[in-house]
Design an enzyme around this catalytic site. Structure first.
Site, PDB file in Angstrom:
ATOM      1  N   GLU A 144      28.308  50.573  56.278  1.00 16.00           N
ATOM      2  CA  GLU A 144      28.272  49.508  55.266  1.00 16.00           C
ATOM      3  C   GLU A 144      27.960  48.133  55.856  1.00 16.00           C
ATOM      4  OE1 GLU A 144      31.378  51.501  52.034  1.00 16.00           O
ATOM      5  OE2 GLU A 144      32.020  49.777  53.234  1.00 16.00           O
ATOM      6  N   GLU A 330      29.295  58.001  49.736  1.00 17.21           N
ATOM      7  CA  GLU A 330      30.687  57.885  49.296  1.00 17.21           C
ATOM      8  C   GLU A 330      30.690  57.737  47.774  1.00 17.21           C
ATOM      9  OE1 GLU A 330      32.952  54.849  51.255  1.00 17.21           O
ATOM     10  OE2 GLU A 330      32.128  55.312  53.238  1.00 17.21           O
TER      11      GLU A 330
END
Length: 648
Positions: A144, A330
């Site tokens: 991320e 995710e």
């Protein structure tokens, strides 16, 4: 390619004797992929040079023996505490000059050369050890990038690197760059801001009032390039030792670096989808919308990112429009821990989110995480299992999807008839000079995307580098601040209906207002003569319905006026197939304008009920109900969290 499911697992969090049971349950559930390792640096190297790979060897072997395929993450998002002792100046610095310290994650500055070398070292060790491992079927770099506002750093390392970047951006005859060229490009004659040397240039923070926007834009471009270079260093190492595809997991509405640039070095774009958390903290929904969709998520925010990352996945140019490789790495499984409010999804929504991703072309959807952690920062974040191992909501809904996938067709992407250009550089320019509180390029593009989806349309997100618009009947470029001449020419020659504005072509690459005045579009006799930003309580009604809110331009020229204010002023003008919209239209204004453009383009539309969306693939049309109540549709009643697949 078959659609597949997966999960995120942290074997270092659980007793060794539990791993075989977990792996067996994953396989029995129908999962294919397991991502591991992305936060494990402290377990891999608890002290400098003291390497502990044995546990990871075992974990990969256990998962592989169960028939699972491993996505191995590089652990560079969480440098261990000893790293800070070794490199005390590696931390990022915020715009107020404060260190962003150890104690959570992403505690590093992308410009720190020492930390970059540490990342190269650990990546090399992992790639050498696992590059040929048959169970490691994909890689993930870091985790991320940009999450928690971690791209932009005002550290000493960033200052030195920025000065070097500027020398390369404004080259002279020698190695020191041309400071005169920089001064001229930035307009530094204004307020006596000329520099005599690149070493005089500081970072654009802690100034008395706003810094030069050209200076800020250069720093934003530099900061993005630092992320791309950081990532490339890892990718290059992995590719030396492994033929498995390399990915990175992007986030929702993180725009501080250019994902298209970074994606050009990767094989697969992935992203982390948290519909309920995002609705609360970044969608920009009204309180009424947040309440209505509190347990389902916004009907368009996830879809927009699915389409965006499909485009990022095609950044290498090898796939063609709408055909990039991408996953959800995710997927929210239940209540999360980090949003202002964290409600539970309605029953069926985890299944809906999964099928929605597949409808937009995802190859895999992986749920975060396998088992809820009973400790540390994410202990309130649900998983597929409870901390005691009992099955949670996502487990059961994943099982439903796994059963449904057994006879589902392969991934079959299909080019849409509508293309929507998204540019990270334009986002930075709007942020630097919004001209009105709350005005944001991302929101402008998302509102156009919403309006298209409410008309029952599938949409391809396009990068600003695209020049081939074959197959598109309608192309939109709202708010695209910099439009090179060759892009203008390609759009005009495309044969598609083209919608531009507001603020399209409003600046050149150095943040200067161009002359002739915008949009300066060949064949389109339109000039933006003046503009204003509007208070939220100052909507300007339009003749025929809808209103302009937030932003309104005064337009001059001989092009046909196709939209006026209620008082008769031109708002949208057209010549041939190019339409310039000089205001920020509300939902009704965009519905009317886009419906007309679709009719001109020969694109059929159907106005959908609130919260109902459709998406076309090469083999099916999907219907989704994001409402907390059943809805009647042209194909019948859709239940709460309803998903309908219709062969085409």
């Amino acid at each position: 390619m078959k659609r597949t499911l997966g999960t995120c697992y942290y074997p270092e969090h659980w007793p060794r004797e539990q791993w075989e049971e977990d792996a067996a349950r994953m396989a029995a559930l129908g999962l294919t992929w397991v991502r591991i390792g992305e936060f494990a640096w402290g377990r891999l190297e608890p002290t400098p040079g003291d390497l502990h790979f044995g546990w990871l060897d075992e974990a990969i072997a256990v998962l592989g023996a169960a028939g699972l395929r491993v996505v191995l993450g590089t652990p560079t998002a969480t440098p261990p505490r000893w790293m800070l002792t070794r490199h005390p100046d590696m931390l990022a610095v915020d715009d107020q000059g404060r260190l962003r310290g150890f104690g959570s994650r992403r505690h590093y500055c992308f410009s720190h050369a020492g930390y970059l070398e540490e990342c190269r070292r650990i990546t090399t060790l992992l790639a050498q050890r696992y590059g040929a491992n048959p169970h490691v079927a994909a890689w993930q770099t870091d985790n991320e990038y940009g999450c928690h506002d971690t791209v932009i750093s005002y550290s000493e390392a960033a200052r030195a690197a920025f000065r070097g970047w500027l020398r390369m951006a404004y080259p002279g005859n020698g190695n020191d760059g041309d400071i005169g060229a920089l001064n001229a490009a930035w307009g530094n004659v204004f307020w006596s801001m000329d520099y005599a040397d690149f070493d005089e240039i500081d970072l654009p923070n802690l100034t008395v009032t706003e810094p030069n926007p050209a200076h800020v834009l250069a720093f934003r471009r530099f900061s993005s390039d630092q992320v791309v270079a950081f990532n490339r260093a890892q990718v290059d190492i992995i590719r030396q030792h492994s033929a498995a595809p390399v990915s990175h997991n992007y986030m929702g509405r993180v725009t501080d670096f250019d994902h298209f640039d970074l994606g050009a070095d990767l094989d697969i774009a992935t992203w982390d989808s948290y519909p309920l958390g995002f609705l609360e903290d970044r969608v920009g929904a009204t309180p009424e919308q947040q309440r209505h969709f509190a347990r389902q998520g916004d009907p368009d925010f996830q879809a927009f990112h699915h389409d965006l990352y499909r485009a990022v996945g095609a950044a290498q140019g090898a796939h063609g429009a709408g055909r990039g490789r991408w996953w959800v790495m995710e997927q929210q499984p239940g209540p999360v821990n980090w949003a202002p409010h964290n409600p539970a999804p309605l029953p069926g929504m985890v299944r809906l989110w999964t099928w929605e991703a597949f409808a937009h072309g995802a190859e895999a959807v992986c749920y975060f995480r396998w088992r809820q952690a009973p400790f540390a920062q994410e202990q309130m974040h649900t998983g597929m299992l409870r901390p005691d191992g009992a099955e949670a909501q996502a487990f059961h809904e994943a099982a439903m999807v796994a059963a449904e996938l057994a006879d589902a067709p392969d991934v079959a992407q299909r080019q849409a008839r509508v293309g929507l250009i998204f540019d990270y550089g334009a986002e930075w320019m709007w942020q630097i000079q919004p001209h009105g509180a709350g005005l944001c390029y991302f929101d402008l593009v998302l509102q156009h995307y919403r309006a298209l989806r409410r008309l029952g349309l599938s949409v391809d997100i396009l990068p600003p580098s695209v020049r081939d618009f074959a197959g598109y009947g309608l192309v939109l470029a709202p708010g695209l601040m910099v439009v090179p001449d060759d892009l203008k020419a390609a759009l005009s020659a495309s044969g598609a209906q083209v919608l531009i504005g507001p603020r399209t072509a409003a600046r050149d690459g150095e943040f200067r207002m161009p002359v002739p005045l915008p949009p300066a579009w060949n064949g389109l006799d339109v000039t933006v003569s003046r503009l204003q930003s509007l208070r939220a309580d100052m909507p300007v009604p339009l003749a025929g319905g809808g209103a302009v809110t937030g932003w309104l331009e005064e337009l001059e020229g001989g092009a046909e006026v196709v939209l006026r204010t209620a008082s008769g002023d031109a708002v949208a003008m057209r010549a041939g197939k190019v339409t310039y919209m000089g205001g920020w239209g509300d939902g009704e204004a965009l519905r009317l304008l886009l419906s007309e453009l679709c009719a001109l383009a020969g694109i059929a539309v159907q106005e959908l009920p609130e919260g109902v969306r459709i998406r076309d693939t090469g083999t099916e049309r999907f219907w989704f109900n994001h409402n907390p109540h059943p809805v009647d549709t042209p194909v019948g009643a859709l239940p709460v969290a309803g998903v309908l697949r219709v062969p085409v």
